[in-house]
Motif scaffolding. Structure first.
Motif: not given
Length: 262
Positions: A43, A69, A135, A138, A66, A73
């Motif tokens: 992130t 990412t 989340d 971000h 996105t 994670t």
């Protein structure tokens, strides 16, 4: 074995869990912080890079980056979980800790399961909380650069990628999808191997376990040329069960001082 299961008491089990979390709260707190920091790296990198330039010049949709990412994670947690089991029986690393462990008013099964479930459930809960926090962070930071949009959300982007032709084309080209059971059993074996390594040697067991897993992986690579995938799955299942049984046996025979645990 039947007597061991019949002697399991939920009240004693919860008492052991509460006792463990109380005396080792600093250990669990540091572990939670480390897990969050490592999961936050994708992130942080995503926020720092210029998403606008990437989208304009490379032609990569925002929801794809996105989703990448988010998936990275999740994969960090999946990769870290086996390493967390290096500290399954962290109470046994010192002589005083072994005295406390051996004198607890609970059965061996209750204490054994308590240590494993605290690592598993605790890390999973922390990973879920971290995922949603990251989340949100971000979404706010990315939206400040390229505007508020659902493509900046982890879950929305992953769903969008899963429904896209990109994912279908990727799935057709991935050979691992045919070996999914082997992948799952291999991961479970890896978890059980780290638990066994910690039950065998309370301190400095990481390198020993990694070397052992490397040897097993090499043997499976050799056997894969002669044994079908179903046979390899069966071997992995047997090895996983043996790791659990042996780790429990070693835990029940814990002593104050041995040649490998001083």
């Amino acid at each position: 074995m039947k007597n061991i299961i019949n002697n399991f008491n939920k009240g004693r089990f919860l008492s052991v869990a509460k006792w463990d979390m109380t005396i080792n709260r600093q250990f669990y707190l540091k572990s939670a912080i480390l897990l969050f920091v490592l999961m936050a790296l994708p992130t942080f990198i995503s926020i720092c890079k210029n998403n606008v330039l990437e989208q304009d010049f490379l032609g990569i949709p925002t929801y794809v980056t996105t989703a990448g990412t988010a998936i990275t994670t999740i994969n960090i947690y999946i990769g870290l979980l086996p390493l967390l089991f290096v500290y399954t029986f962290h109470n046994l690393t010192s002589r005083q800790g072994r005295i406390n462990e051996l004198t607890l008013p609970a059965s061996n099964l209750e204490k054994y399961l308590c240590h494993i479930l605290l690592i598993l459930i605790g890390s999973l809960a922390m990973a879920v909380v971290s995922f949603f926090v990251l989340d949100f962070v971000h979404y706010l930071c990315t939206s400040a650069n390229i505007g508020f949009h659902s493509d900046n959300e982890f879950i929305t982007s992953m769903v969008k990628v899963a429904r896209s032709e990109l994912w279908r084309d990727l799935s057709l080209n991935l050979s691992w999808s045919d070996n999914f059971p082997f992948t799952i059993w291999g991961y479970l074996f890896c978890l059980s191997a780290f638990i066994l390594g910690n039950a065998y040697k309370y301190k400095h067991n990481l390198l020993l376990t990694i070397v052992w897993l490397f040897v097993v992986s090499f043997l499976f690579a050799v056997m894969s040329t002669r044994i079908r995938m179903g046979g390899l799955d069966l071997i992995l299942i047997i090895l996983t069960v043996l790791c659990w049984v042996q780790s429990f046996r070693l835990y029940t025979h814990a002593e104050l001082t041995t040649k490998r645990n001083r």
